[in-house]
Enzyme design. Structure first.
Site, PDB file in Angstrom:
ATOM      1  N   HIS A 263     -47.325 -25.794  17.305  1.00 51.99           N
ATOM      2  CA  HIS A 263     -48.067 -25.338  16.112  1.00 51.99           C
ATOM      3  C   HIS A 263     -49.480 -24.946  16.569  1.00 51.99           C
ATOM      4  CE1 HIS A 263     -49.164 -24.960  11.993  1.00 51.99           C
ATOM      5  NE2 HIS A 263     -49.190 -26.225  11.594  1.00 51.99           N
ATOM      6  N   HIS A 304     -42.180 -17.057  16.709  1.00 51.73           N
ATOM      7  CA  HIS A 304     -42.661 -17.663  15.467  1.00 51.73           C
ATOM      8  C   HIS A 304     -41.478 -17.978  14.575  1.00 51.73           C
ATOM      9  CE1 HIS A 304     -44.994 -18.336  11.824  1.00 51.73           C
ATOM     10  NE2 HIS A 304     -45.986 -18.574  12.664  1.00 51.73           N
ATOM     11  N   ASP A 362     -51.742 -17.004  18.432  1.00 52.26           N
ATOM     12  CA  ASP A 362     -52.326 -17.928  19.406  1.00 52.26           C
ATOM     13  C   ASP A 362     -52.480 -17.303  20.779  1.00 52.26           C
ATOM     14  OD1 ASP A 362     -52.779 -20.206  17.824  1.00 52.26           O
ATOM     15  OD2 ASP A 362     -50.628 -20.456  17.687  1.00 52.26           O
TER      16      ASP A 362
END
Ligand code: CMC
Length: 426
Positions: A263, A304, A362
């Protein structure tokens, strides 16, 4: 049109209502199934809506992300993070007067009580900042008693604003403590992102020297992370909050959930991975490792749960990433070269294409933060700062309507009841 779903249990036909979404998937209402002696089974909530919400909409196939109906691309290019916080909390964009009042109200709440600051002395210098941030947020419950009246809407609003206001100060304190440096006081003359950066890299009483390009990129990082509907940390906040616990405790539960590399910890894991790869010549080897089912290694910053086309946040982040790299003059940084090579190979490789594994936010935020000069261990703290408005808005939304304590059921696969065997008989 009211839809129904028919299921048959042991020959008995049962009709289930389908609840209509304003956008996206409708949901089958299975709440009545308990009366039929059966539960649904969905580990990881792949097919389960745990609540209804009016805050954020994601279409993972089309790569769409909307906060209160506004596209992330428009918000990131035209709004400030404070406007986005206001939008999330209140449902509408602020007028300039409302924004000024909101800003003033947050600035009133950004200072951490002097005595409370001592909490940081209890942490080892080398402690991960996420552990300090989680503990400090939980500890705020000891200071703000009024906020324990979670049934009062005004009180919830104050708590939500305080958390958005104070998280940059706490995050910067965790950073400063790790370096053994004196805390820098918040500067109310600075914008939200610049103030945070100044508390990390500036000095109390001295004018900020933070570059506007870097402050803007940080503001965009916050906007892009501000909410993401029922992700693991937000669901954790809702779950903890559903027990009526103190809001600071519920938010600190969210911080813990965010920490994991699957996460919010992924931005830190991206940099760790780039350092492990070490050289462009080893990129292909690591791509092969990621594809090998017998190897637990995954390409951090790729894939994802919801986005199966592209991550719209990643697209926006990619352009700010380029601006920051140019401003810092670090386009030739060896780690960034590895990142570019990795991205190129993964985008062309059938394993990643067929599984719809694209670089996620990210991947680019990790590279951007590295170029800004933020130490790797602070990356997830920055995600925490960004996600705060989302958490507090979801917590408030849940408490604003009738809700039930979150209490999932299970498929039990253990032993049947059996007789206890005395110790000397085993
Ligand atoms: N590298 C290599 N293979 C991968 C990766 C990856 N990063 N991600 C997924 N796969 C493979 C996975 O092994 C599986 O293969 P197969 O079908 O052959 O078994 C397939 O792709 C589907 O993956 P999954 O694990 O079922 O997907 P998921 O929805 O359960 O997991 C994820 C999503 C984000 C946890 C996962 O993609 C991952 O671990 N990515 C790396 C960590 C990361 O970057 N996380 C940040 C997510 S964005 C920030 C946020 O919103 O929190």
């Amino acid at each position: 049109m009211v839809q129904k779903v028919q299921i048959t249990i042991d020959g008995k036909s049962i009709e289930l209502n389908v609840l209509e979404a304003s956008e996206g998937n409708n949901v089958v209402d299975v709440r009545g199934l308990i009366a039929e002696g059966i539960f649904t089974y969905d580990p990881g909530f792949l097919s389960t809506a745990s609540c209804d919400s009016k805050i954020t909409y994601i279409d993972g196939d089309a790569g769409i992300l909307l906060y209160r109906g506004y596209a992330i691309e428009q918000l990131a290019s035209q709004a400030s993070h404070l406007e986005v916080c206001y939008l999330l909390l209140n449902g509408e964009l602020p007028s300039s007067t409302q924004l000024a009042e909101f800003d003033a109200s947050l600035k009133d709440k950004q200072t951490v009580d002097k005595q409370f600051q001592q909490i940081f002395n209890g942490f080892a210098r080398g402690a991960h900042p996420m552990s300090m941030v989680g503990a400090a947020i939980s500890g705020l419950a000891s200071l703000y008693h009024e906020s324990t009246d979670i049934t009062d809407a005004e009180n919830r609003k104050t708590t939500a604003q305080r958390l958005i206001a104070i998280i940059p100060t706490i995050a910067a304190m965790a950073y400063k403590h790790g370096r053994g440096e004196t805390f820098v006081e918040p500067d109310p003359s600075l914008g939200y992102a610049e103030n945070f950066l100044n508390m990390c890299f500036g000095e109390t009483g001295k004018p900020s020297t933070i570059s506007p390009v870097i402050a803007e990129a940080m503001d965009k990082i916050f906007i892009l992370h501000a909410d993401h509907e029922q992700n693991a940390s937000t669901s954790t906040v809702r779950m903890a909050g559903s027990t009526d616990c103190n809001p600071y405790a519920a938010i600190s539960a969210g911080v813990s959930a965010l920490w994991g590399p699957a996460h919010g910890g992924a931005n830190e894991a991206v940099l760790d991975m780039l350092m492990e790869i070490g050289d462009v010549s080893r990129v292909a080897e690591y791509v092969e490792k990621a594809k090998d089912k017998d190897d637990p290694f995954k390409l951090m910053g790729f894939g994802h749960r919801v986005y199966k086309n592209f991550d719209p946040r990643a697209k926006v982040m990619e352009s700010y990433c380029a601006a920051v790299l140019a401003e810092r003059g670090v386009e030739n940084d060896p780690l960034l070269k590895i990142a570019k090579a990795l991205e190129k190979i993964a985008r062309e490789d059938d394993y990643f294409i067929s599984r719809k594994l694209y670089p996620n936010i990210d991947f680019y935020s990790g590279i951007t933060l590295k170029a800004v000069g933020i130490p790797t261990e602070l990356f997830t703290v920055i995600f925490t700062l960004g996600r705060m408005p989302g958490w507090v808005t979801h917590w408030d939304e849940m408490l604003s309507a009738p809700y039930k304590i979150a209490r999932p059921r299970q498929l039990y696969l253990g032993e049947h009841q059996r007789d206890f065997i005395a110790l000397d008989a085993r």
